[in-house]
Design a protein around this motif. Structure first.
Motif, PDB file in Angstrom:
ATOM      1  N   HIS A  85      35.270  73.307  36.536  1.00  0.00           N
ATOM      2  CA  HIS A  85      36.520  73.158  37.520  1.00  0.00           C
ATOM      3  C   HIS A  85      36.841  71.756  37.846  1.00  0.00           C
ATOM      4  O   HIS A  85      37.814  71.277  38.676  1.00  0.00           O
ATOM      5  CB  HIS A  85      35.809  73.689  39.082  1.00  0.00           C
ATOM      6  CG  HIS A  85      35.617  75.319  39.094  1.00  0.00           C
ATOM      7  ND1 HIS A  85      36.565  76.201  39.359  1.00  0.00           N
ATOM      8  CD2 HIS A  85      34.422  76.016  38.737  1.00  0.00           C
ATOM      9  CE1 HIS A  85      36.246  77.140  39.261  1.00  0.00           C
ATOM     10  NE2 HIS A  85      34.723  77.274  38.912  1.00  0.00           N
TER      11      HIS A  85
ATOM     12  N   SER B 162      40.236  70.444  38.714  1.00  0.00           N
ATOM     13  CA  SER B 162      40.682  71.240  40.242  1.00  0.00           C
ATOM     14  C   SER B 162      40.034  70.078  41.221  1.00  0.00           C
ATOM     15  O   SER B 162      40.506  69.717  42.039  1.00  0.00           O
ATOM     16  CB  SER B 162      40.538  72.270  40.481  1.00  0.00           C
ATOM     17  OG  SER B 162      40.902  73.320  39.221  1.00  0.00           O
TER      18      SER B 162
ATOM     19  N   SER C  90      46.244  72.265  38.574  1.00  0.00           N
ATOM     20  CA  SER C  90      44.867  72.926  38.451  1.00  0.00           C
ATOM     21  C   SER C  90      44.122  73.642  39.553  1.00  0.00           C
ATOM     22  O   SER C  90      43.862  74.806  39.644  1.00  0.00           O
ATOM     23  CB  SER C  90      43.684  71.902  37.991  1.00  0.00           C
ATOM     24  OG  SER C  90      44.294  71.393  36.453  1.00  0.00           O
ATOM     25  N   LEU C  91      44.278  72.531  40.601  1.00  0.00           N
ATOM     26  CA  LEU C  91      43.928  73.326  41.820  1.00  0.00           C
ATOM     27  C   LEU C  91      44.619  74.467  42.555  1.00  0.00           C
ATOM     28  O   LEU C  91      43.999  75.417  42.947  1.00  0.00           O
ATOM     29  CB  LEU C  91      43.927  72.275  42.988  1.00  0.00           C
ATOM     30  CG  LEU C  91      43.548  72.452  44.412  1.00  0.00           C
ATOM     31  CD1 LEU C  91      42.103  73.112  44.514  1.00  0.00           C
ATOM     32  CD2 LEU C  91      43.649  71.384  45.295  1.00  0.00           C
TER      33      LEU C  91
ATOM     34  N   ASP D  76      43.188  77.571  41.052  1.00  0.00           N
ATOM     35  CA  ASP D  76      41.675  77.472  40.985  1.00  0.00           C
ATOM     36  C   ASP D  76      41.421  78.554  41.939  1.00  0.00           C
ATOM     37  O   ASP D  76      41.322  78.088  43.252  1.00  0.00           O
ATOM     38  CB  ASP D  76      40.972  76.345  41.147  1.00  0.00           C
ATOM     39  CG  ASP D  76      39.534  76.392  40.724  1.00  0.00           C
ATOM     40  OD1 ASP D  76      39.006  77.358  41.184  1.00  0.00           O
ATOM     41  OD2 ASP D  76      39.117  75.464  40.107  1.00  0.00           O
TER      42      ASP D  76
END
Length: 578
Positions: free
Chosen positions: A419, A422, A534-535, A538
């Protein structure tokens, strides 16, 4: 916890432990209290009830003998230990504040009254001082305290405060807090107004409620105190946008599902600058022009650093080391690792201390990641470890060892690895953050990990005293001074939880400069826009941190991207803000 009379209702009488055999055996106090707390937690989890045995079976006594001082020392040690144990239980969510107060009364008074069938009418514990311990006397306001600063850190990473006169604070505000507009958590680094799309406006109000155990006297301004605030939507109910509450929430998930807590230790890098105005133009001049770990740099800044160190010590913040960094006028102060919820608070206090004392000396201390694009950058590297019952469970063993990590450690770190693009939206939350995260600058530009590899964004560490085939913690390089520490740590914990839930595995470590493997490795986000994308996708971070808070953070980041793309010269305005 109920009152002492409930003990008599149990069929089996509890076996009492004495908590303060501190003079004959210095370890007994802490072991008894810690063991009792552990047993209580296990009982609570088995039964789903908090009012069972546990701390009602703990009783204070002392080995004081002959001299009054021995009784004093025994009582002092017991109070210190019980305070630490119950504070940790409250931090972990095993006890509420009120239940901790009840436990204090049981340990120091009611259990003895019941066991020995004593009939005492007078005397009771003051509930207010029981919570705050030695930090402050709440029965009366010290006459020389004029103001109390109520501190919070917003979603853009800026420290803010409301200041209340001491008399009003202790009479009203410490219990009821002060009002704050919803919009305050939607503000950007360039504008004191909510970002478009943050869903926060000037309509609606929360309460900033002082968290009294965090209250400290300002060492650099002895007529003032400061205290961290919780954001509550109504009395006792945390606001879903509150960063401190968010970190507590995810660490509780980590504890409840895996019986693990996370500790954190921050390395604070910052620049010292002098402000110079020439022909109406404002310039920031480096404090010095020395090199990495320069003795001359430390000598030149020793009066400032000595005052910073003493002030941090007075505030209960432990400094492990400090030195000059590679940038012009750049220094680093490394803090001891502690429970991550406490570490985030202490990082805010450390930043406040450093900036305030620099200001006293006619300087500006800035934690901005890259105030000078032609110089080195500053980070707030954080070292993280996992603990279960005072045992480091990130570290491997002879039977459980993946490159020095345990299986728990590998899975948690694998979640962070997975992750990380993110996470950067929280730990490197400003466009300027990505001016710092570049190859060959020890800031971690490629998605990889390595043992003692300072070019990797994730570095496992083997400090002195740890066997060479093991590692005790991991470091995240891509964490900087624009980050809200509670939100940054919350994102890391959320990612680690996902790694543990899905039993994720790490790839093999990179044992050389990641730039040498650039054809095989993926670059981490090269700008804030990429980390925001990306966040946005996510689902894990949305779920564990909270969809509304993530949406607000994304809106703030997008506003920052647009503003600084159009106004690159506005960067200098941030030197005072971070």
């Amino acid at each position: 916890m109920g009152d002492g009379s409930r003990i008599a209702d149990h069929v089996h009488k509890p076996q009492y432990l004495t908590t303060a055999d501190g003079l004959a055996d210095g370890a007994t106090t802490e072991l008894a209290a810690a063991d009792a707390a552990t047993e209580a937690r296990l009982e609570w989890r088995r039964t789903g009830k908090r009012g069972c045995a546990g701390l009602q079976a703990v009783m204070f006594s002392t080995d004081g003998y002959a001299f009054p001082e021995t009784y004093y020392l025994g009582a002092k040690r017991a109070r210190d230990v019980v305070y630490r144990v119950l504070s940790a239980a409250c931090e972990d969510g095993d006890l509420s504040i009120q239940e901790a107060i009840e436990a204090i009364e049981d340990i120091f008074r009611r259990n003895a009254l019941n066991l020995y069938k004593l009939n005492v009418v007078n005397g009771s514990i003051n509930h207010e001082t029981a919570i705050v311990g030695k930090r402050v006397s709440l029965s009366s306001v010290e006459e020389d305290v004029l103001f109390v600063r109520i501190i919070w850190c917003d979603a853009s990473g800026q420290h803010r405060c409301r200041v209340v006169p001491a008399g009003r604070f202790y009479e009203i505000t410490r219990n009821k807090g002060v009002g704050l507009t919803f919009a305050a958590m939607g503000m950007t680094s360039f504008c004191d107004g909510p970002a478009d799309g943050s869903n926060l406006t000037g309509v609606g109000e929360i309460r900033l409620v002082p968290d009294m155990p965090t209250l400290v006297r300002l060492p650099w301004s002895r007529h003032e105190e400061m205290v961290m605030a919780d954001m509550q939507i109504r009395p006792g109910e945390g606001w879903e946008y509150c960063p401190r509450n968010t970190l507590r929430k995810v660490t509780k998930v980590l504890l409840d599902e895996f019986n693990v807590t996370m500790k954190a230790g921050f390395e604070n890098e910052f620049f010292l600058r002098r402000k110079l105005v020439s022909n109406g133009v404002e310039m920031w001049i480096p404090y010095d022009n020395t090199n990495y770990c320069s003795t001359s740099a430390f000598d030149g800044a020793s009066s400032i650093l000595q005052e910073v160190y003493s002030s941090l010590k007075d505030s209960g913040i432990v400094v492990e080391q400090l030195h000059a960094e590679a940038g012009k006028g750049q220094f680093e102060i490394a803090l001891k690792y502690i429970l991550c919820t406490v570490a985030a608070d202490k990082l805010i206090y450390a930043r406040e201390t450093i900036k305030s004392i620099a200001r006293k000396h006619g300087l500006v201390a800035t934690f901005l990641p890259k105030p000078d694009l032609d110089d080195f950058g500053s980070g707030s590297h954080v070292h993280l470890s996992l603990w279960e019952n005072d045992q480091n469970v990130f570290m491997g063993s002879s039977k459980d060892n993946f490159h020095g990590m345990s299986k728990t450690g590998e899975q948690f770190l694998a979640g962070v690895y997975h992750h990380l693009p993110s996470i950067l939206a929280f730990t490197a939350p400003h466009p300027n953050s990505y001016d710092r995260i570049q190859p060959d600058t020890w800031s971690g530009a490629y998605l990889c990990w390595g043992k003692e590899n300072r070019e990797a964004p994730l570095r496992t560490a083997c400090p002195p005293g740890v066997p060479l085939d093991l590692v005790s913690n991991f470091e995240i390089k891509s964490f900087d001074g624009c980050a809200n520490p509670h939100l940054g740590l919350a994102a890391i914990v959320a990612a680690g939880i996902d790694g543990l839930r899905r039993h994720l595995k790490l790839p093999e470590p990179i044992e050389s400069n990641p730039s040498d493997h650039s054809s095989k490795l993926k670059r981490l986000p090269q700008n804030l826009q990429e980390s925001v994308e990306s966040l946005s996708a996510d689902k894990v971070l949305h779920e564990l941190i909270g969809d509304k808070l993530v949406t607000t953070a994304i809106a703030i980041r997008k506003a920052e991207i647009n503003h600084f793309a159009k106004n690159p010269g506005a960067l200098k305005d941030l030197i005072d803000r971070y």
